[in-house]
Design an enzyme around this catalytic site. Structure first.
Site, PDB file in Angstrom:
ATOM      1  N   ASP A   8       0.852  -1.193   0.000  1.00  0.00           N
ATOM      2  CA  ASP A   8       0.000   0.000   0.000  1.00  0.00           C
ATOM      3  C   ASP A   8       0.883   1.236   0.000  1.00  0.00           C
ATOM      4  O   ASP A   8       1.753   1.386   0.875  1.00  0.00           O
ATOM      5  CB  ASP A   8      -0.904   0.009   1.238  1.00  0.00           C
ATOM      6  CG  ASP A   8      -1.978  -1.079   1.179  1.00  0.00           C
ATOM      7  OD1 ASP A   8      -1.923  -1.908   0.244  1.00  0.00           O
ATOM      8  OD2 ASP A   8      -2.854  -1.100   2.053  1.00  0.00           O
ATOM      9  N   ASP A 129     -15.376  -3.220  -2.149  1.00  0.00           N
ATOM     10  CA  ASP A 129     -15.038  -3.044  -0.739  1.00  0.00           C
ATOM     11  C   ASP A 129     -16.356  -2.927   0.009  1.00  0.00           C
ATOM     12  O   ASP A 129     -17.143  -2.016  -0.264  1.00  0.00           O
ATOM     13  CB  ASP A 129     -14.204  -1.769  -0.549  1.00  0.00           C
ATOM     14  CG  ASP A 129     -12.951  -1.786  -1.419  1.00  0.00           C
ATOM     15  OD1 ASP A 129     -12.387  -2.873  -1.616  1.00  0.00           O
ATOM     16  OD2 ASP A 129     -12.544  -0.720  -1.906  1.00  0.00           O
TER      17      ASP A 129
END
Length: 238
Positions: A8, A129
């Protein structure tokens, strides 16, 4: 089942957020390319990259880090975060990213996403998500009224490369994956589903492989060392 170590990116560094909260960040490395090489040395055959700045702001603030990763390793890298127009898709695929994960824009403009899947078959993954079964968008800052499975089903006939299904409540929390939700999505779809969020132990990997999921994205567990990549790869084979 494929294991995708997660890198990330935020501000050019390798970080993790708890439950997608930008205020709860841990920096794990200043050099994302070296992190990518580390995972390859450990046995990684693919990497999952997230541009956190892009997810929130829609601007590719981490392009230099992405280019450095792609130059450092010769394995497939998929990338998500802020991919909201065709120019960005062309640019990133042109850099050598294997597959792009589109979430927010696919929810807001499904017809556009279908068109892009037709133009770039199997090069785009649908990023879903979910918070309590409902789709979250804009770097998880907003939650829609769309149910995750209903949302996924509308793309069943399209050339979608994969579905990346993340349970936000579990993400970065090291509390195990949401197995019922993952199994429900997998069983509803013919498109390969990759699980994301909550994988903490080798047993979690075994449980996802038994579903069977097409892959698992693992971040916090590797960085907090509750699980090693070689152990996860072994568990996925079992």
């Amino acid at each position: 089942m494929q294991i995708w170590p997660a890198i990330d990116l935020r501000g050019g560094k390798c970080v993790r957020l708890k439950q997608g909260d930008y205020q709860r960040e841990t920096v794990y490395g200043e050099d994302p390319a070296e992190m990518a090489r580390h995972w390859v040395r450990q046995g990684a055959s693919c990497l999952h990259l997230v541009d956190l700045d892009g997810a929130r702001d829609g601007i590719g603030a981490n392009q230099a880090a992405i280019i450095a990763i792609l130059a450092a390793v010769k394995i497939p890298c998929q990338l998500g975060g802020g991919i909201r127009d065709e120019a960005t898709i062309e640019r990133l695929l042109g850099l050598g990213v294997s597959r792009l994960v589109v979430g927010t824009k696919a929810l807001k403009e499904p017809a556009w996403f279908k068109q892009m899947c037709a133009k770039y078959p199997h090069k785009l993954a649908l990023g879903i998500d979910a918070r309590n079964g409902k789709v979250a968008t804009d770097g998880w800052l907003e939650t829609s009224s769309a149910l995750a499975i209903d949302f996924a089903k509308q793309f069943s006939a399209d050339a979608v490369g994969a579905i990346i299904y993340t349970d936000i409540a579990r993400d970065g929390m090291l509390q195990g994956p949401n197995l019922p939700a993952m199994a429900e999505m997998k069983n509803a779809m013919t498109i390969p589903v990759i699980a994301s969020g909550g994988v903490t132990t080798a047993d979690d990997v075994v449980a996802l492989a038994k579903v069977p999921m097409a892959g698992a994205i693992i971040g916090a567990a590797f960085y907090e060392e509750t699980l090693t990549l070689p152990t996860a790869l072994m568990a996925a084979k079992q």
